[in-house]
Design a protein around this motif. Sequence first.
Motif, PDB file in Angstrom:
ATOM      1  N   ALA A 201     -17.211   3.195  18.363  1.00  0.00           N
ATOM      2  CA  ALA A 201     -16.398   3.722  17.262  1.00  0.00           C
ATOM      3  C   ALA A 201     -15.410   4.766  17.777  1.00  0.00           C
ATOM      4  CB  ALA A 201     -17.301   4.333  16.200  1.00  0.00           C
ATOM      5  N   LEU A 202     -14.166   4.357  17.989  1.00  0.00           N
ATOM      6  CA  LEU A 202     -13.118   5.327  18.318  1.00  0.00           C
ATOM      7  C   LEU A 202     -12.628   5.992  17.035  1.00  0.00           C
ATOM      8  CD1 LEU A 202     -10.928   3.416  20.942  1.00  0.00           C
ATOM      9  CD2 LEU A 202     -12.753   5.071  21.347  1.00  0.00           C
ATOM     10  N   ASN A 203     -12.218   7.220  17.162  1.00  0.00           N
ATOM     11  CA  ASN A 203     -11.716   7.974  16.015  1.00  0.00           C
ATOM     12  C   ASN A 203     -10.330   8.517  16.315  1.00  0.00           C
ATOM     13  OD1 ASN A 203     -13.960   8.206  13.920  1.00  0.00           O
ATOM     14  ND2 ASN A 203     -15.038   8.736  15.804  1.00  0.00           N
ATOM     15  N   PRO A 204      -9.575   8.844  15.255  1.00  0.00           N
ATOM     16  CA  PRO A 204      -8.245   9.421  15.476  1.00  0.00           C
ATOM     17  C   PRO A 204      -8.341  10.660  16.340  1.00  0.00           C
ATOM     18  CG  PRO A 204      -8.534   8.860  13.200  1.00  0.00           C
ATOM     19  CD  PRO A 204      -9.875   8.697  13.834  1.00  0.00           C
ATOM     20  N   GLY A 205      -7.347  10.786  17.213  1.00  0.00           N
ATOM     21  CA  GLY A 205      -7.352  11.902  18.152  1.00  0.00           C
ATOM     22  C   GLY A 205      -7.915  11.526  19.511  1.00  0.00           C
ATOM     23  N   MET A 206      -8.614  10.378  19.582  1.00  0.00           N
ATOM     24  CA  MET A 206      -9.169   9.945  20.876  1.00  0.00           C
ATOM     25  C   MET A 206      -8.198   9.056  21.633  1.00  0.00           C
ATOM     26  SD  MET A 206     -13.176   9.237  20.013  1.00  0.00           S
ATOM     27  CE  MET A 206     -13.624   9.191  21.756  1.00  0.00           C
ATOM     28  N   SER A 207      -7.121   8.654  21.015  1.00  0.00           N
ATOM     29  CA  SER A 207      -6.132   7.827  21.706  1.00  0.00           C
ATOM     30  C   SER A 207      -5.697   8.488  23.000  1.00  0.00           C
ATOM     31  CB  SER A 207      -4.905   7.619  20.825  1.00  0.00           C
ATOM     32  OG  SER A 207      -5.164   6.694  19.823  1.00  0.00           O
ATOM     33  N   GLY A 208      -5.674   7.718  24.056  1.00  0.00           N
ATOM     34  CA  GLY A 208      -5.245   8.236  25.343  1.00  0.00           C
ATOM     35  C   GLY A 208      -6.376   8.760  26.197  1.00  0.00           C
ATOM     36  N   GLY A 209      -7.576   8.913  25.613  1.00  0.00           N
ATOM     37  CA  GLY A 209      -8.724   9.363  26.403  1.00  0.00           C
ATOM     38  C   GLY A 209      -9.244   8.241  27.285  1.00  0.00           C
ATOM     39  N   PRO A 210     -10.071   8.573  28.270  1.00  0.00           N
ATOM     40  CA  PRO A 210     -10.553   7.537  29.195  1.00  0.00           C
ATOM     41  C   PRO A 210     -11.813   6.847  28.677  1.00  0.00           C
ATOM     42  CG  PRO A 210     -11.337   9.671  29.918  1.00  0.00           C
ATOM     43  CD  PRO A 210     -10.509   9.919  28.669  1.00  0.00           C
ATOM     44  N   ALA A 211     -11.990   5.612  29.078  1.00  0.00           N
ATOM     45  CA  ALA A 211     -13.259   4.907  28.908  1.00  0.00           C
ATOM     46  C   ALA A 211     -13.833   4.706  30.305  1.00  0.00           C
ATOM     47  CB  ALA A 211     -13.057   3.571  28.205  1.00  0.00           C
ATOM     48  N   LEU A 212     -15.090   5.095  30.492  1.00  0.00           N
ATOM     49  CA  LEU A 212     -15.692   5.147  31.833  1.00  0.00           C
ATOM     50  C   LEU A 212     -16.894   4.214  31.926  1.00  0.00           C
ATOM     51  CD1 LEU A 212     -15.765   9.050  32.180  1.00  0.00           C
ATOM     52  CD2 LEU A 212     -13.925   7.494  32.844  1.00  0.00           C
ATOM     53  N   ASP A 213     -17.139   3.755  33.160  1.00  0.00           N
ATOM     54  CA  ASP A 213     -18.366   2.996  33.393  1.00  0.00           C
ATOM     55  C   ASP A 213     -19.499   3.971  33.721  1.00  0.00           C
ATOM     56  OD1 ASP A 213     -17.930   3.840  35.981  1.00  0.00           O
ATOM     57  OD2 ASP A 213     -17.383   1.861  36.756  1.00  0.00           O
ATOM     58  N   GLU A 214     -20.644   3.430  34.061  1.00  0.00           N
ATOM     59  CA  GLU A 214     -21.815   4.281  34.308  1.00  0.00           C
ATOM     60  C   GLU A 214     -21.610   5.235  35.473  1.00  0.00           C
ATOM     61  OE1 GLU A 214     -24.651   4.614  32.760  1.00  0.00           O
ATOM     62  OE2 GLU A 214     -25.057   2.814  31.583  1.00  0.00           O
ATOM     63  N   SER A 215     -20.724   4.863  36.406  1.00  0.00           N
ATOM     64  CA  SER A 215     -20.503   5.722  37.572  1.00  0.00           C
ATOM     65  C   SER A 215     -19.385   6.727  37.339  1.00  0.00           C
ATOM     66  CB  SER A 215     -20.184   4.852  38.798  1.00  0.00           C
ATOM     67  OG  SER A 215     -18.957   4.164  38.608  1.00  0.00           O
ATOM     68  N   GLY A 216     -18.775   6.710  36.159  1.00  0.00           N
ATOM     69  CA  GLY A 216     -17.726   7.674  35.846  1.00  0.00           C
ATOM     70  C   GLY A 216     -16.340   7.223  36.248  1.00  0.00           C
ATOM     71  N   GLN A 217     -16.170   5.959  36.608  1.00  0.00           N
ATOM     72  CA  GLN A 217     -14.841   5.453  36.961  1.00  0.00           C
ATOM     73  C   GLN A 217     -14.149   4.889  35.724  1.00  0.00           C
ATOM     74  OE1 GLN A 217     -15.916   2.807  40.335  1.00  0.00           O
ATOM     75  NE2 GLN A 217     -14.679   4.217  41.581  1.00  0.00           N
ATOM     76  N   VAL A 218     -12.818   5.014  35.714  1.00  0.00           N
ATOM     77  CA  VAL A 218     -12.026   4.627  34.549  1.00  0.00           C
ATOM     78  C   VAL A 218     -11.916   3.104  34.473  1.00  0.00           C
ATOM     79  CG1 VAL A 218      -9.772   4.790  33.423  1.00  0.00           C
ATOM     80  CG2 VAL A 218     -10.685   6.762  34.682  1.00  0.00           C
ATOM     81  N   ILE A 219     -12.301   2.550  33.331  1.00  0.00           N
ATOM     82  CA  ILE A 219     -12.129   1.108  33.121  1.00  0.00           C
ATOM     83  C   ILE A 219     -11.071   0.821  32.053  1.00  0.00           C
ATOM     84  CG2 ILE A 219     -14.472   0.570  33.878  1.00  0.00           C
ATOM     85  CD1 ILE A 219     -13.867   0.122  30.287  1.00  0.00           C
ATOM     86  N   GLY A 220     -10.667   1.831  31.311  1.00  0.00           N
ATOM     87  CA  GLY A 220      -9.658   1.599  30.285  1.00  0.00           C
ATOM     88  C   GLY A 220      -9.224   2.898  29.625  1.00  0.00           C
ATOM     89  N   VAL A 221      -8.238   2.764  28.717  1.00  0.00           N
ATOM     90  CA  VAL A 221      -7.693   3.896  27.971  1.00  0.00           C
ATOM     91  C   VAL A 221      -7.882   3.612  26.486  1.00  0.00           C
ATOM     92  CG1 VAL A 221      -5.652   5.313  27.540  1.00  0.00           C
ATOM     93  CG2 VAL A 221      -5.957   4.223  29.781  1.00  0.00           C
ATOM     94  N   ASN A 222      -8.491   4.548  25.753  1.00  0.00           N
ATOM     95  CA  ASN A 222      -8.681   4.373  24.300  1.00  0.00           C
ATOM     96  C   ASN A 222      -7.338   4.078  23.641  1.00  0.00           C
ATOM     97  OD1 ASN A 222     -11.262   5.356  24.871  1.00  0.00           O
ATOM     98  ND2 ASN A 222     -10.737   7.453  24.261  1.00  0.00           N
ATOM     99  N   VAL A 223      -7.328   3.101  22.716  1.00  0.00           N
ATOM    100  CA  VAL A 223      -6.032   2.821  22.093  1.00  0.00           C
ATOM    101  C   VAL A 223      -6.112   2.495  20.608  1.00  0.00           C
ATOM    102  CG1 VAL A 223      -5.925   0.345  22.609  1.00  0.00           C
ATOM    103  CG2 VAL A 223      -3.821   1.645  22.437  1.00  0.00           C
TER     104      VAL A 223
END
Length: 454
Positions: A201-223
Amino acid sequence: MKFLSAVARHAAVSCCVALCITATRAQTVSPPPPAAVPEPGASLGAPAPVSASAQRLYERTRAQLVQVRTLLKGQASQSSVGSGFLVTGEGHLLTNYHVVSQAALEPARYRLVYTTADGREGPLQLLAFDAVHDVALVKAGDAGLQGRAPLSFRPSARSLSKGERIYSLGNPLDVGFAVLEGNYNGLVERSFYPNIFFGGALNPGMSGGPALDESGQVIGVNVATRRDGQQVSFLVPAEFGRALLEQGRTAPPIVESVYDRLSEQLMAHQHQLTQRFLKQAWRTPPHPRYTVPVPEESFVRCWGSTTQAETKGLEFERSDCQMDTHIFVSDWLQTGGLTVRHEAYDGRKLGALRFSAQYSASFRNESFPDRPTRDRTAASCREGFVDRAGLPLRTVLCLSAYKKLRGLYDLSVLVATLDDDTVGVQGRFDARGVDFENAMKLARHYIEGYAWKK
């Protein structure tokens, strides 16, 4: 997927947009709503548990998170808020284009600032953006973020499996930095551009934040998220953020309005979209009399409806096809998509006179922009008649020009068959943000989709 709501001005909206998709855009600042009062005897419910992995990831990455705020120049009032994250030790950050769009389009009126989780604030400079995939590269305009270790991207060769746990971070509703858990569900099906289906569940204001895997690496950008669903949200794949970083890392700050750059990006998009669309063959619904153009569902979704059984008046079957993908330009303008629909009428129970009246009224009910708006001119329309190997068609073709996106138009084509007194088909094709040459190609392609049934 084409965006959410909260405390600043707009909910962030994304490039991939269907009617029911909303992005996490900052919203208008308004007084907070009163606290909900539980019903007597109702359970307050326990808060969703946060796993040890989520706690660990948040503690590891909170120094790389920022809130991206758009402020009115000359005052400290915020116009919108989103999120971002550090991707170099020199202060480069990724966020969404729609998060910074106001400052990008009207730099004389707006400015960008960042706020870190530990309260540090500073100015931001826009270096590059990719409106089609909804990512932007900004850089701290001071030394406030230098020396902080950036987040790293997950190597593209290491694909995720459906169901893997992933974590979205950002500043939802301007209430504080947070981590939300969810699942990776692969890429969105039938999307023109790749987007990750995030089961969270993304919420307003989270746009542009990172989505991370279990190791903390970036797999995507909230949109974006779906307003008509639960736990259905979307991420821009990290590869587009990584490409923008490589492209714009050493670019000078953008200080002029970006309409010319936007026009170039949208022009490239409409060329690609038109080419792919024209290569597809039309499907044809099982109409006993005509072939009617219905697109393949490779990057559109089609829905059908019909009149109830035993209807005594005019009977019809309807098909609506549209792309999920629309490109966010501003709060008032999204473009870059196609829609196709038709209605097949059967008026044999009505007789010729009543059918003619209702069939003509349906054609007249179609509307086109008759007045200019802040973004487009009024539509210029031309009506005519086309003979498709003996099948007479009435056609209307309308074009509306974008005022600030040079060379781009909205196209609408309306078609009605005229060969029978009690049955007929009417259809409409709309293309947003195409150049004149492609508009003519698409219009011809659509009209040629009508023919006698063989």
